[in-house]
Enzyme design. Structure first.
Site, mmCIF file in Angstrom:
data_model
loop_
_atom_site.group_PDB
_atom_site.id
_atom_site.type_symbol
_atom_site.label_atom_id
_atom_site.label_comp_id
_atom_site.label_asym_id
_atom_site.label_seq_id
_atom_site.Cartn_x
_atom_site.Cartn_y
_atom_site.Cartn_z
ATOM 1 C CG ASP A 117 36.604 37.342 48.493
ATOM 2 O OD1 ASP A 117 36.507 36.944 47.311
ATOM 3 O OD2 ASP A 117 37.562 37.034 49.230
ATOM 4 C CD GLU A 118 35.373 32.907 49.525
ATOM 5 O OE1 GLU A 118 34.690 32.043 48.928
ATOM 6 O OE2 GLU A 118 36.620 32.881 49.536
ATOM 7 C CB CYS B 265 40.354 21.319 32.105
ATOM 8 S SG CYS B 265 40.970 19.639 31.867
ATOM 9 C CD GLN C 94 31.836 31.153 46.809
ATOM 10 O OE1 GLN C 94 32.041 32.170 46.152
ATOM 11 N NE2 GLN C 94 32.760 30.590 47.573
ATOM 12 C CB SER D 125 37.931 27.036 39.037
ATOM 13 O OG SER D 125 39.207 27.474 38.586
#
EC number: 2.7.1.21
Length: 192
Positions: free
Chosen positions: A87-88, A182, A90, A10
């Site tokens: 990096d990044e 969470c 996603q 996350s």
């Protein structure tokens, strides 16, 4: 044999910090690396990759049209690379993830990708889904929810701090726009 790695988490888990430490470890030993990050994430300003604790480094930027195999293999032909760090991740397209797998398999260069697993609605990003499917090694980095549990979700908030339940999948922001929670506290905040 080189591998394709996916370090996922996350927000606020230290993904960029981990990437920068891995890069430093290679460079400290005189090994060449190549760093990449998403062109749409310009939070680092001059330094393309920047962690919340102040570490940073220059990096190449990828967008939807970047041929990573071509760019990395061309650089490798000029100066042999010991590692590629992204990096990044996603924000990669599925075909770009396959290009990175080719870098590991055909060029023999380890590829370390760092990114979010899911968006603010709990949905996988295209790049993350592809990496979860084909990476040789999956490593979860840990962030902490305000309750002390492992934070696995990214809550998007508006200017008043209220949960955002709809909108574009990609909206660049840091601690002012996202809160790592969470699953239980994410569900409560989203009214699920």
């Amino acid at each position: 044999m080189a591998k394709l790695y996916f370090y996922y988490a996350s927000m606020n888990a230290g993904k960029s910090t981990n990437l920068l430490q891995a890069d430093f470890n290679y460079r400290e030993r005189g090994m060449a690396t190549m760093l990449w990050t998403a062109a749409l994430d310009d939070r680092g300003g001059e330094r393309a990759i920047e962690s919340r604790i102040g570490l940073g480094a220059d990096a190449h930027r990828f967008d939807a049209g970047t041929d990573l195999w071509q760019r990395i293999s061309a650089a490798h032909a000029v100066q042999p690379l010991s590692c590629v760090l992204v990096d990044e991740a996603q924000f990669l397209r599925r075909d770009q993830v396959w290009q990175l797998a080719r870098v590991a398999d055909a060029a023999g260069i380890p590829v370390l990708c760092y990114g979010l697993r899911t968006d603010f609605q709990g949905e996988l990003f295209e790049g993350s889904a592809a990496l979860l499917g084909i990476a040789d090694s999956l490593i979860e980095l840990k962030a902490v929810c305000h309750c002390g549990r492992k934070a696995t979700m990214n809550l998007r908030v508006d200017d008043s701090g209220a949960a955002v339940r709809a909108g574009r999948q990609t909206e660049i922001g840091g601690n002012d726009r996202y809160v790592a929670l969470c699953r239980r506290h994410f569900s409560e905040a989203m009214g699920q």
